[in-house]
Design a protein around this motif. Structure first.
Motif, PDB file in Angstrom:
ATOM      1  N   PHE A 155       0.841  -1.184   0.000  1.00 17.92           N
ATOM      2  CA  PHE A 155       0.000   0.000   0.000  1.00 17.92           C
ATOM      3  C   PHE A 155       0.885   1.246   0.000  1.00 17.92           C
ATOM      4  O   PHE A 155       1.675   1.443   0.932  1.00 17.92           O
ATOM      5  CB  PHE A 155      -0.925   0.003   1.219  1.00 17.92           C
ATOM      6  N   PRO A 156       0.778   2.084  -1.024  1.00 18.99           N
ATOM      7  CA  PRO A 156       1.647   3.261  -1.137  1.00 18.99           C
ATOM      8  C   PRO A 156       1.362   4.305  -0.062  1.00 18.99           C
ATOM      9  O   PRO A 156       0.411   4.195   0.709  1.00 18.99           O
ATOM     10  CB  PRO A 156       1.292   3.820  -2.532  1.00 18.99           C
ATOM     11  N   ARG A 157       2.212   5.310  -0.039  1.00 18.85           N
ATOM     12  CA  ARG A 157       1.905   6.514   0.742  1.00 18.85           C
ATOM     13  C   ARG A 157       0.759   7.239   0.050  1.00 18.85           C
ATOM     14  O   ARG A 157       0.708   7.313  -1.186  1.00 18.85           O
ATOM     15  CB  ARG A 157       3.130   7.422   0.811  1.00 18.85           C
ATOM     16  N   PHE A 158      -0.187   7.768   0.823  1.00 17.38           N
ATOM     17  CA  PHE A 158      -1.366   8.401   0.256  1.00 17.38           C
ATOM     18  C   PHE A 158      -1.472   9.866   0.681  1.00 17.38           C
ATOM     19  O   PHE A 158      -2.089  10.169   1.704  1.00 17.38           O
ATOM     20  CB  PHE A 158      -2.645   7.677   0.696  1.00 17.38           C
ATOM     21  N   VAL A 169      -9.114   7.267   2.939  1.00 16.58           N
ATOM     22  CA  VAL A 169      -7.979   6.697   2.207  1.00 16.58           C
ATOM     23  C   VAL A 169      -6.931   6.078   3.136  1.00 16.58           C
ATOM     24  O   VAL A 169      -6.495   4.942   2.923  1.00 16.58           O
ATOM     25  CB  VAL A 169      -7.350   7.751   1.270  1.00 16.58           C
ATOM     26  N   PRO A 170      -6.494   6.767   4.206  1.00 11.70           N
ATOM     27  CA  PRO A 170      -5.472   6.167   5.075  1.00 11.70           C
ATOM     28  C   PRO A 170      -5.962   4.944   5.852  1.00 11.70           C
ATOM     29  O   PRO A 170      -5.142   4.215   6.425  1.00 11.70           O
ATOM     30  CB  PRO A 170      -5.112   7.313   6.032  1.00 11.70           C
ATOM     31  N   THR A 248       4.249   6.392  -4.017  1.00 12.93           N
ATOM     32  CA  THR A 248       3.215   7.347  -3.603  1.00 12.93           C
ATOM     33  C   THR A 248       2.048   7.250  -4.564  1.00 12.93           C
ATOM     34  O   THR A 248       2.234   7.102  -5.774  1.00 12.93           O
ATOM     35  CB  THR A 248       3.767   8.787  -3.610  1.00 12.93           C
ATOM     36  N   CYS A 249       0.846   7.305  -4.019  1.00 10.64           N
ATOM     37  CA  CYS A 249      -0.352   7.202  -4.854  1.00 10.64           C
ATOM     38  C   CYS A 249      -1.289   8.368  -4.548  1.00 10.64           C
ATOM     39  O   CYS A 249      -1.746   8.529  -3.421  1.00 10.64           O
ATOM     40  CB  CYS A 249      -1.062   5.875  -4.581  1.00 10.64           C
ATOM     41  N   PHE A 250      -1.547   9.188  -5.577  1.00  8.20           N
ATOM     42  CA  PHE A 250      -2.476  10.317  -5.435  1.00  8.20           C
ATOM     43  C   PHE A 250      -3.854   9.843  -5.890  1.00  8.20           C
ATOM     44  O   PHE A 250      -4.267  10.100  -7.013  1.00  8.20           O
ATOM     45  CB  PHE A 250      -1.987  11.492  -6.275  1.00  8.20           C
ATOM     46  N   VAL A 323       4.674   5.138  10.157  1.00 11.88           N
ATOM     47  CA  VAL A 323       5.407   4.222   9.280  1.00 11.88           C
ATOM     48  C   VAL A 323       4.925   4.285   7.832  1.00 11.88           C
ATOM     49  O   VAL A 323       5.608   3.795   6.930  1.00 11.88           O
ATOM     50  CB  VAL A 323       5.320   2.766   9.793  1.00 11.88           C
ATOM     51  N   THR A 324       3.773   4.900   7.603  1.00 11.42           N
ATOM     52  CA  THR A 324       3.253   5.002   6.232  1.00 11.42           C
ATOM     53  C   THR A 324       3.324   6.424   5.684  1.00 11.42           C
ATOM     54  O   THR A 324       2.724   6.740   4.663  1.00 11.42           O
ATOM     55  CB  THR A 324       1.796   4.506   6.165  1.00 11.42           C
ATOM     56  N   LYS A 325       4.063   7.287   6.382  1.00 10.91           N
ATOM     57  CA  LYS A 325       4.351   8.644   5.913  1.00 10.91           C
ATOM     58  C   LYS A 325       3.104   9.520   5.801  1.00 10.91           C
ATOM     59  O   LYS A 325       3.023  10.406   4.959  1.00 10.91           O
ATOM     60  CB  LYS A 325       5.074   8.614   4.559  1.00 10.91           C
ATOM     61  N   GLN A 326       2.137   9.297   6.676  1.00  5.57           N
ATOM     62  CA  GLN A 326       0.933  10.119   6.669  1.00  5.57           C
ATOM     63  C   GLN A 326       1.203  11.432   7.408  1.00  5.57           C
ATOM     64  O   GLN A 326       2.186  11.554   8.147  1.00  5.57           O
ATOM     65  CB  GLN A 326      -0.226   9.348   7.317  1.00  5.57           C
TER      66      GLN A 326
END
Length: 366
Positions: A155-158, A169-170, A248-250, A323-326
């Motif tokens: 699962f990418p960074r969102f 989304v997160p 990363t996913c927009f 850890v998921t850069k949120q």
């Protein structure tokens, strides 16, 4: 009753930490695997993503790649922009998608066509709204080699802008770091313990073809999970990694896109089971919304234990966000996210039960 809630939430935090520390992470590393990689990208009305995606893919440092992009009958400027941004780069090939056959989901059919054009030993399927770091293929090969796997996904960074996106989304990361026992999912081939994200799917070609490729899941709205299960059923290992440092996913630009995007997947992902949907709704309202009500009630009770459940909810969510850069303060939204999730799930269930179907990119799916 509050003490029981506190004990269970402490257990949830511990389970989350176990998953965090046992999930493979994309980082700078080395590998001995080699071979050509086909990067395969379906696009349908993606004019807003063409430039960003191609710029990102061009920076990939792996020496042997080809990039095949399928324009799936777009009605916007996708084709024009593809021609413009891939011109002069022999690594890129742009093809036109054929009409959607009966019984196929649009994206799945596009991926099937792409797989026939790619000539690599490995197939990397990317969504158009994805951006990757230059060493993403080296990292994928390392994870695949280290774990003797045939698929690496994650699962990418969102980064999210719409308010509904911030709420929903997160939660994708929350589900996999909390509900999925990663050790079982990654160390065994039990299909029941499976998660995947279609935005990033890195296959060994031989295994992909052995299970029939995307044709094996042609009618699935959750093709990423289904094709991963097919791999596991055939005895191949699939690794769910934390790819957020490099991918990363927009996902969505508007609240409407967020709603429709998740509406088509969430109830289907629960096996279209009303009982499961009710259990999930009750679970999130009790454990992730009720603590907010208890915290409000503290203003009258003045008993500090009434604040502890909400604090534990925030701690668990903040760990996953880290850890998921949120974004730093996203964890504060978790109680409201649980309500949004419940509303979304029931709306998705009702659309399925009433046979209204789900709309996405101009197509309707039952």
């Amino acid at each position: 009753m509050i003490m029981l809630l506190i004990i269970l939430l402490i257990l949830f935090v511990i389970l989350t930490l176990v998953n965090v520390f046992t999930m493979p992470v994309f980082k700078k590393t080395s590998h001995t695997k080699s071979g050509k990689v086909s990067i395969l990208i379906p696009m349908r009305n993606e004019e807003k993503n063409v430039e960003g995606l191609i710029t990102s893919v061009k920076k990939i440092q792996y020496p042997s790649i080809e990039v095949v992009i399928l324009n799936d009958q777009s009605t916007d400027r996708t084709q024009e922009l593809l021609n413009q941004h891939t011109k002069g780069d022999s690594r890129f090939t742009v093809i036109s998608g054929s009409s959607l056959p009966e019984g196929w989901v649009g994206k799945v059919h596009a991926c099937e066509q792409l797989s026939k054009k790619g000539r690599g030993d490995y197939l990397l399927f990317l969504d158009a709204d994805v951006r990757v770091k230059p060493d993403v293929i080296h990292q994928s090969l390392h994870i695949m080699e280290k774990n003797d796997a045939r698929l690496v996904t994650g699962f990418p960074r969102f980064p999210v802008t719409p308010f509904l996106g911030k709420l929903l989304v997160p939660l994708q990361h929350f589900f996999i770091f909390f509900h999925l026992p990663n050790l079982v999912a990654n160390k065994t081939t039990y299909p029941a313990f499976t998660a995947a994200h279609g935005a990033f799917m890195f296959f060994e070609r031989k295994a992909y073809e052995a299970i029939g490729g995307h044709r094996a899941v042609k009618s699935s709205l959750i093709e990423d999970i289904q094709i991963t299960r097919e791999l596991k059923k055939s005895g191949y290992k699939a690794i769910l990694a934390n790819v957020a440092p490099s991918v990363t996913c927009f996902m969505y630009d508007t609240n409407k896109e967020v709603w429709n995007g998740f509406l088509k997947n969430i109830y289907v992902g629960l096996g279209r089971s009303p009982f499961t949907a009710m259990l999930v709704s009750l679970f999130y309202l009790v454990f992730y919304f009720a603590p907010l009500l208890l915290a409000v009630a503290f203003l009258w009770t003045r008993d500090w234990t009434w604040l502890l459940p909400l604090l534990l909810v925030f701690i668990q969510t903040a760990i996953i966000d880290r850890v998921t850069k949120q974004t730093v303060l996203h964890f504060l939204l978790m109680p409201i996210s649980s309500v949004a999730l419940t509303v979304l799930l029931w709306s998705s269930m009702l659309r399925s039960l009433t046979q209204k179907g789900y709309e996405w990119k101009g197509r309707t799916y039952k």
